[in-house]
Motif scaffolding. Structure first.
Motif, PDB file in Angstrom:
ATOM      1  N   UNK A   7     -13.110  10.151  10.599  1.00  0.00           N
ATOM      2  CA  UNK A   7     -13.044   8.698  10.719  1.00  0.00           C
ATOM      3  C   UNK A   7     -11.592   8.494  10.600  1.00  0.00           C
ATOM      4  N   UNK A   8     -10.727   9.107   9.828  1.00  0.00           N
ATOM      5  CA  UNK A   8      -9.477   8.362   9.568  1.00  0.00           C
ATOM      6  C   UNK A   8      -8.495   8.874  10.798  1.00  0.00           C
ATOM      7  N   UNK A   9      -8.639   8.156  11.860  1.00  0.00           N
ATOM      8  CA  UNK A   9      -7.677   8.299  12.918  1.00  0.00           C
ATOM      9  C   UNK A   9      -6.294   7.863  12.419  1.00  0.00           C
ATOM     10  N   UNK A  10      -5.233   8.211  13.287  1.00  0.00           N
ATOM     11  CA  UNK A  10      -3.849   7.744  12.802  1.00  0.00           C
ATOM     12  C   UNK A  10      -4.011   5.777  13.179  1.00  0.00           C
ATOM     13  N   UNK A  11      -4.883   5.515  14.005  1.00  0.00           N
ATOM     14  CA  UNK A  11      -4.836   3.907  14.330  1.00  0.00           C
ATOM     15  C   UNK A  11      -5.579   3.434  13.035  1.00  0.00           C
ATOM     16  N   UNK A  12      -6.666   4.010  12.571  1.00  0.00           N
ATOM     17  CA  UNK A  12      -7.329   3.464  11.274  1.00  0.00           C
ATOM     18  C   UNK A  12      -6.697   3.388  10.192  1.00  0.00           C
ATOM     19  N   UNK A  13      -6.002   4.833   9.909  1.00  0.00           N
ATOM     20  CA  UNK A  13      -5.072   4.907   8.594  1.00  0.00           C
ATOM     21  C   UNK A  13      -4.133   3.619   8.668  1.00  0.00           C
ATOM     22  N   UNK A  14      -3.409   3.340   9.775  1.00  0.00           N
ATOM     23  CA  UNK A  14      -2.386   2.522   9.779  1.00  0.00           C
ATOM     24  C   UNK A  14      -2.986   1.045   9.464  1.00  0.00           C
ATOM     25  N   UNK A  15      -4.152   0.898   9.978  1.00  0.00           N
ATOM     26  CA  UNK A  15      -4.916  -0.481   9.801  1.00  0.00           C
ATOM     27  C   UNK A  15      -5.078  -0.435   8.328  1.00  0.00           C
ATOM     28  N   UNK A  16      -5.704   0.472   7.547  1.00  0.00           N
ATOM     29  CA  UNK A  16      -5.985   0.656   6.528  1.00  0.00           C
ATOM     30  C   UNK A  16      -4.647   0.165   5.389  1.00  0.00           C
ATOM     31  N   UNK A  17      -3.745   0.883   5.841  1.00  0.00           N
ATOM     32  CA  UNK A  17      -2.406   0.707   4.811  1.00  0.00           C
ATOM     33  C   UNK A  17      -1.847  -0.646   4.965  1.00  0.00           C
ATOM     34  N   UNK A  18      -1.929  -1.146   6.269  1.00  0.00           N
ATOM     35  CA  UNK A  18      -1.727  -2.518   6.676  1.00  0.00           C
ATOM     36  C   UNK A  18      -2.337  -3.394   5.452  1.00  0.00           C
ATOM     37  N   UNK A  19      -3.847  -3.403   5.522  1.00  0.00           N
ATOM     38  CA  UNK A  19      -4.486  -4.200   4.560  1.00  0.00           C
ATOM     39  C   UNK A  19      -4.383  -3.905   3.095  1.00  0.00           C
ATOM     40  N   UNK A  20      -4.026  -2.861   2.713  1.00  0.00           N
ATOM     41  CA  UNK A  20      -3.608  -2.600   1.328  1.00  0.00           C
ATOM     42  C   UNK A  20      -2.200  -3.045   1.000  1.00  0.00           C
ATOM     43  N   UNK A  21      -1.376  -3.053   1.919  1.00  0.00           N
ATOM     44  CA  UNK A  21       0.015  -3.752   1.801  1.00  0.00           C
ATOM     45  C   UNK A  21      -0.149  -5.415   1.620  1.00  0.00           C
ATOM     46  N   UNK A  22      -0.876  -5.836   2.451  1.00  0.00           N
ATOM     47  CA  UNK A  22      -0.872  -7.365   2.155  1.00  0.00           C
ATOM     48  C   UNK A  22      -2.032  -7.658   0.862  1.00  0.00           C
ATOM     49  N   UNK A  23      -3.034  -6.911   0.828  1.00  0.00           N
ATOM     50  CA  UNK A  23      -3.503  -6.957  -0.498  1.00  0.00           C
ATOM     51  C   UNK A  23      -2.552  -7.065  -1.764  1.00  0.00           C
ATOM     52  N   UNK A  24      -1.980  -6.088  -1.786  1.00  0.00           N
ATOM     53  CA  UNK A  24      -1.105  -6.030  -3.166  1.00  0.00           C
ATOM     54  C   UNK A  24       0.156  -7.133  -2.851  1.00  0.00           C
ATOM     55  N   UNK A  25       0.462  -7.585  -1.809  1.00  0.00           N
ATOM     56  CA  UNK A  25       1.780  -8.297  -1.749  1.00  0.00           C
ATOM     57  C   UNK A  25       1.104  -9.760  -2.198  1.00  0.00           C
ATOM     58  N   UNK A  26      -0.225 -10.004  -2.198  1.00  0.00           N
ATOM     59  CA  UNK A  26      -0.800 -11.501  -2.386  1.00  0.00           C
ATOM     60  C   UNK A  26      -1.475 -11.377  -3.778  1.00  0.00           C
ATOM     61  N   UNK A  27      -2.018 -10.260  -4.196  1.00  0.00           N
ATOM     62  CA  UNK A  27      -2.814 -10.272  -5.236  1.00  0.00           C
ATOM     63  C   UNK A  27      -2.028  -9.636  -6.492  1.00  0.00           C
ATOM     64  N   UNK A  28      -1.030  -8.711  -6.386  1.00  0.00           N
ATOM     65  CA  UNK A  28      -0.190  -8.066  -7.554  1.00  0.00           C
ATOM     66  C   UNK A  28       0.537  -9.410  -8.312  1.00  0.00           C
ATOM     67  N   UNK A  29       1.212 -10.134  -7.708  1.00  0.00           N
ATOM     68  CA  UNK A  29       1.990 -11.356  -8.338  1.00  0.00           C
ATOM     69  C   UNK A  29       0.973 -12.115  -9.237  1.00  0.00           C
ATOM     70  N   UNK A  30      -0.303 -12.287  -8.937  1.00  0.00           N
ATOM     71  CA  UNK A  30      -1.232 -12.974  -9.714  1.00  0.00           C
ATOM     72  C   UNK A  30      -1.761 -12.308 -11.102  1.00  0.00           C
ATOM     73  N   UNK A  31      -1.714 -10.940 -10.659  1.00  0.00           N
ATOM     74  CA  UNK A  31      -2.120 -10.156 -11.609  1.00  0.00           C
ATOM     75  C   UNK A  31      -1.094 -10.002 -12.853  1.00  0.00           C
ATOM     76  N   UNK A  32       0.162  -9.936 -12.524  1.00  0.00           N
ATOM     77  CA  UNK A  32       1.227  -9.725 -13.196  1.00  0.00           C
ATOM     78  C   UNK A  32       1.589 -11.253 -13.980  1.00  0.00           C
ATOM     79  N   UNK A  33       1.039 -12.139 -13.367  1.00  0.00           N
ATOM     80  CA  UNK A  33       1.430 -13.652 -13.988  1.00  0.00           C
ATOM     81  C   UNK A  33       0.217 -13.616 -15.495  1.00  0.00           C
ATOM     82  N   UNK A  34      -0.947 -13.180 -15.175  1.00  0.00           N
ATOM     83  CA  UNK A  34      -1.817 -13.206 -15.895  1.00  0.00           C
ATOM     84  C   UNK A  34      -1.610 -11.945 -17.379  1.00  0.00           C
TER      85      UNK A  34
END
Length: 71
Positions: A7-34
């Motif tokens: 299931x984890x082909x290199x393309x899918x892994x790259x896409x997964x980490x892309x979404x994780x990066x943006x999720x952390x980029x937008x969600x982590x500041x809100x969590x830290x503020x709280x």
């Protein structure tokens, strides 16, 4: 029987980490503020409690009967 595929082909892994990066980029500041707001409120409550305790200790010292001797 079909050929084994992972299931984890290199393309899918790259896409997964892309979404994780943006999720952390937008969600982590809100969590830290709280978390910072919660820590600040606990700190303020602790400071208030320490000053309230000091006032109570001062009042209780005035009510006690003891002799002060100065030499």
């Amino acid at each position: 029987m079909p050929e084994f595929q992972t299931f984890f082909t290199p393309a899918r892994l790259n896409e997964f980490w892309y979404y994780v990066k943006w999720l952390l980029f937008y969600v982590a500041p809100a969590i830290m503020i709280v978390a910072a707001a919660g820590a600040l409120s606990m700190f303020i409550a602790m400071v208030k409690k320490s000053f309230a305790n000091t006032k109570q200790i001062d009042k209780s010292d005035q009510n006690e009967d003891y002799e002060i001797r100065r030499y």
